[in-house]
Design a protein around this motif. Structure first.
Motif, PDB file in Angstrom:
ATOM      1  N   THR A  94       0.826  -1.216   0.000  1.00 61.34           N
ATOM      2  CA  THR A  94       0.000   0.000   0.000  1.00 61.34           C
ATOM      3  C   THR A  94       0.856   1.260   0.000  1.00 61.34           C
ATOM      4  O   THR A  94       0.325   2.364  -0.035  1.00 61.34           O
ATOM      5  N   MET A  95       2.168   1.098   0.081  1.00 61.19           N
ATOM      6  CA  MET A  95       3.117   2.206   0.186  1.00 61.19           C
ATOM      7  C   MET A  95       2.824   3.071   1.414  1.00 61.19           C
ATOM      8  O   MET A  95       2.938   4.295   1.390  1.00 61.19           O
ATOM      9  N   SER A  96       2.493   2.394   2.527  1.00 59.00           N
ATOM     10  CA  SER A  96       2.183   3.119   3.752  1.00 59.00           C
ATOM     11  C   SER A  96       2.206   2.173   4.942  1.00 59.00           C
ATOM     12  O   SER A  96       2.339   0.952   4.781  1.00 59.00           O
ATOM     13  N   VAL A  97       2.061   2.745   6.134  1.00 56.20           N
ATOM     14  CA  VAL A  97       1.892   1.954   7.352  1.00 56.20           C
ATOM     15  C   VAL A  97       0.407   1.667   7.517  1.00 56.20           C
ATOM     16  O   VAL A  97      -0.410   2.599   7.575  1.00 56.20           O
ATOM     17  N   VAL A  98       0.055   0.384   7.591  1.00 59.30           N
ATOM     18  CA  VAL A  98      -1.348  -0.026   7.663  1.00 59.30           C
ATOM     19  C   VAL A  98      -1.511  -1.159   8.672  1.00 59.30           C
ATOM     20  O   VAL A  98      -0.548  -1.821   9.044  1.00 59.30           O
ATOM     21  N   THR A  99      -2.742  -1.391   9.077  1.00 61.47           N
ATOM     22  CA  THR A  99      -3.084  -2.593   9.826  1.00 61.47           C
ATOM     23  C   THR A  99      -3.693  -3.591   8.854  1.00 61.47           C
ATOM     24  O   THR A  99      -4.284  -3.216   7.830  1.00 61.47           O
ATOM     25  N   GLU A 100      -3.542  -4.885   9.186  1.00 63.92           N
ATOM     26  CA  GLU A 100      -4.019  -5.934   8.283  1.00 63.92           C
ATOM     27  C   GLU A 100      -4.301  -7.203   9.094  1.00 63.92           C
ATOM     28  O   GLU A 100      -3.632  -7.452  10.112  1.00 63.92           O
ATOM     29  N   ASP A 101      -5.276  -7.952   8.666  1.00 63.94           N
ATOM     30  CA  ASP A 101      -5.548  -9.243   9.272  1.00 63.94           C
ATOM     31  C   ASP A 101      -4.350 -10.164   9.048  1.00 63.94           C
ATOM     32  O   ASP A 101      -3.850 -10.283   7.920  1.00 63.94           O
ATOM     33  N   ILE A 102      -3.884 -10.812  10.110  1.00 68.23           N
ATOM     34  CA  ILE A 102      -2.672 -11.626  10.008  1.00 68.23           C
ATOM     35  C   ILE A 102      -2.848 -12.784   9.044  1.00 68.23           C
ATOM     36  O   ILE A 102      -2.003 -13.026   8.169  1.00 68.23           O
ATOM     37  N   ALA A 103      -3.945 -13.520   9.164  1.00 63.34           N
ATOM     38  CA  ALA A 103      -4.166 -14.666   8.284  1.00 63.34           C
ATOM     39  C   ALA A 103      -4.265 -14.231   6.827  1.00 63.34           C
ATOM     40  O   ALA A 103      -3.718 -14.891   5.932  1.00 63.34           O
ATOM     41  N   ALA A 104      -4.941 -13.105   6.583  1.00 67.04           N
ATOM     42  CA  ALA A 104      -5.054 -12.602   5.215  1.00 67.04           C
ATOM     43  C   ALA A 104      -3.701 -12.181   4.673  1.00 67.04           C
ATOM     44  O   ALA A 104      -3.382 -12.409   3.495  1.00 67.04           O
ATOM     45  N   ALA A 105      -2.869 -11.578   5.526  1.00 71.93           N
ATOM     46  CA  ALA A 105      -1.538 -11.155   5.086  1.00 71.93           C
ATOM     47  C   ALA A 105      -0.673 -12.352   4.754  1.00 71.93           C
ATOM     48  O   ALA A 105       0.060 -12.348   3.747  1.00 71.93           O
ATOM     49  N   ILE A 106      -0.735 -13.393   5.573  1.00 66.85           N
ATOM     50  CA  ILE A 106       0.045 -14.603   5.299  1.00 66.85           C
ATOM     51  C   ILE A 106      -0.333 -15.183   3.940  1.00 66.85           C
ATOM     52  O   ILE A 106       0.535 -15.525   3.121  1.00 66.85           O
ATOM     53  N   ALA A 107      -1.636 -15.267   3.676  1.00 69.11           N
ATOM     54  CA  ALA A 107      -2.105 -15.814   2.396  1.00 69.11           C
ATOM     55  C   ALA A 107      -1.720 -14.911   1.231  1.00 69.11           C
ATOM     56  O   ALA A 107      -1.282 -15.393   0.174  1.00 69.11           O
ATOM     57  N   ARG A 108      -1.873 -13.593   1.393  1.00 68.95           N
ATOM     58  CA  ARG A 108      -1.574 -12.654   0.317  1.00 68.95           C
ATOM     59  C   ARG A 108      -0.097 -12.662  -0.042  1.00 68.95           C
ATOM     60  O   ARG A 108       0.272 -12.699  -1.227  1.00 68.95           O
ATOM     61  N   ILE A 109       0.762 -12.630   0.977  1.00 75.94           N
ATOM     62  CA  ILE A 109       2.201 -12.572   0.738  1.00 75.94           C
ATOM     63  C   ILE A 109       2.691 -13.863   0.087  1.00 75.94           C
ATOM     64  O   ILE A 109       3.510 -13.840  -0.842  1.00 75.94           O
ATOM     65  N   GLU A 110       2.177 -15.009   0.540  1.00 74.93           N
ATOM     66  CA  GLU A 110       2.586 -16.277  -0.059  1.00 74.93           C
ATOM     67  C   GLU A 110       2.089 -16.381  -1.495  1.00 74.93           C
ATOM     68  O   GLU A 110       2.819 -16.846  -2.384  1.00 74.93           O
ATOM     69  N   ALA A 111       0.859 -15.921  -1.757  1.00 79.70           N
ATOM     70  CA  ALA A 111       0.305 -15.971  -3.114  1.00 79.70           C
ATOM     71  C   ALA A 111       1.090 -15.081  -4.068  1.00 79.70           C
ATOM     72  O   ALA A 111       1.187 -15.372  -5.268  1.00 79.70           O
ATOM     73  N   ALA A 112       1.650 -13.983  -3.542  1.00 77.09           N
ATOM     74  CA  ALA A 112       2.427 -13.066  -4.380  1.00 77.09           C
ATOM     75  C   ALA A 112       3.824 -13.605  -4.678  1.00 77.09           C
ATOM     76  O   ALA A 112       4.566 -13.009  -5.453  1.00 77.09           O
ATOM     77  N   GLY A 113       4.179 -14.734  -4.056  1.00 73.73           N
ATOM     78  CA  GLY A 113       5.491 -15.320  -4.294  1.00 73.73           C
ATOM     79  C   GLY A 113       6.603 -14.697  -3.488  1.00 73.73           C
ATOM     80  O   GLY A 113       7.790 -14.869  -3.803  1.00 73.73           O
ATOM     81  N   ASP A 114       6.240 -13.981  -2.414  1.00 69.02           N
ATOM     82  CA  ASP A 114       7.245 -13.298  -1.604  1.00 69.02           C
ATOM     83  C   ASP A 114       7.749 -14.137  -0.439  1.00 69.02           C
ATOM     84  O   ASP A 114       8.469 -13.627   0.431  1.00 69.02           O
ATOM     85  N   GLY A 115       7.379 -15.412  -0.400  1.00 74.80           N
ATOM     86  CA  GLY A 115       7.931 -16.319   0.590  1.00 74.80           C
ATOM     87  C   GLY A 115       6.946 -16.703   1.672  1.00 74.80           C
ATOM     88  O   GLY A 115       5.918 -16.052   1.868  1.00 74.80           O
ATOM     89  N   PRO A 116       7.264 -17.745   2.413  1.00 73.41           N
ATOM     90  CA  PRO A 116       6.380 -18.250   3.452  1.00 73.41           C
ATOM     91  C   PRO A 116       6.499 -17.445   4.743  1.00 73.41           C
ATOM     92  O   PRO A 116       7.488 -16.741   4.973  1.00 73.41           O
ATOM     93  N   PHE A 117       5.501 -17.575   5.573  1.00 77.92           N
ATOM     94  CA  PHE A 117       5.534 -16.991   6.907  1.00 77.92           C
ATOM     95  C   PHE A 117       6.575 -17.725   7.740  1.00 77.92           C
ATOM     96  O   PHE A 117       6.596 -18.953   7.804  1.00 77.92           O
ATOM     97  N   LEU A 118       7.471 -16.971   8.391  1.00 77.99           N
ATOM     98  CA  LEU A 118       8.580 -17.567   9.145  1.00 77.99           C
ATOM     99  C   LEU A 118       8.294 -17.687  10.634  1.00 77.99           C
ATOM    100  O   LEU A 118       9.123 -18.228  11.373  1.00 77.99           O
TER     101      LEU A 118
END
Length: 276
Positions: free
Chosen positions: A238-262
């Motif tokens: 979002t090019m900013s500081v935001v709040t986000e649902d953790i489960a949704a972020a894990i799914a979104r980041i993995e789907a984008a190919g940016d790696g798994p949740f560590l």
């Protein structure tokens, strides 16, 4: 050794380190005199991080208008413009605790501001005049924006920076990245914290369950949990500081190919830094 934490150039090393260089120095204690300056991996090179007004540093080498320094708050090393440094180191009494503030030429908010300040700037206050603090250099800052004691909750500090623009390597209200947000929140609470997300992941123990203030890691990225379901982070998404649902972020980041949740890690509350 990690170049970010190695206090040496190709020519000069800081004394006390087992580093083979042509010269060794005890270093010169100095302080950042600019409101904000980039910490670069080479003179005129790419920005690694940023340093704020009042940050204490050790100068290891100077050349051609640049200084190679070690930041004392986290040990990060790199090059800054030499003009951003001062040898004057009056006692630091306060930090900027608000997301941002200004220095005025008089104790009057209708005056034109001198410079802008970001959360974490360290200041030397000599006296108070009405609703303002008078600084050692003669400027004035609103008392409401200053703190002489650490904040108690890093997550609350992070939330105060919601909406800040994302900036790679940024450490200020004008622009901040994921690891900069985490470090700013922890340092405001006098909790020691490295400057980059991989260093942060290595510095703290695993958390058995995600709770407020825990750090959540992906390859090259970090967020802070507000509770077991919600996180805050500085993100290029979002090019900013935001709040986000953790489960949704894990799914979104993995789907984008940016790696798994560590996983989650919990900052060590017994690891303290000097405050202010």
């Amino acid at each position: 050794m990690d170049r970010r934490l190695t206090p040496a150039t190709d020519r000069v090393a800081l004394a006390g380190w087992d580093l083979e260089r042509p010269a060794v120095t005890d270093g010169a204690p100095m302080r950042i005199a600019a409101a904000l300056t980039d910490l670069r991996r080479a003179p005129g090179g790419a920005r690694d991080r940023q340093l704020l007004l009042g940050a204490d540093v050790t100068v290891i080498e100077q050349r051609d208008g640049w200084a190679f320094i070690r930041a004392e708050a986290d040990g990060y090393c790199g090059w800054v413009i030499a003009a951003a440094l001062t040898a004057a180191r009056p006692p630091v009494t306060h930090r900027v605790g608000a997301p941002a503030s200004h220095v005025y030429p008089a104790p009057d908010f209708k005056q034109g501001e001198r410079i802008g300040l970001s959360m974490g700037c360290r200041l030397s206050v000599l006296a108070t005049e009405g609703r303002f603090a008078r600084l050692e250099d003669g400027g004035y800052v609103p008392l409401a924006h200053l703190s002489d004691a650490p904040a108690r909750d890093p997550a609350t500090v992070a939330q105060s920076l919601l909406g800040t623009p994302y900036l790679w390597g940024g450490n200020s209200r004008g622009g901040i990245d994921c690891s900069g947000l985490v470090q700013a929140a922890l340092h405001a609470c006098a909790i020691a914290c490295p400057g980059d997300s991989d260093l942060q992941c290595a510095a703290f123990p695993e958390s058995p369950a995600i709770g407020r203030g825990d750090l959540l890691f992906w390859p090259g990225h970090v967020a802070m949990a507000l509770d077991g379901r919600t996180m805050i982070h500085a993100t290029a998404w979002t090019m900013s500081v935001v709040t986000e649902d953790i489960a949704a972020a894990i799914a979104r980041i993995e789907a984008a190919g940016d790696g798994p949740f560590l996983g989650a890690r919990r900052p060590a509350l017994d690891g303290r830094i000097a405050f202010p």
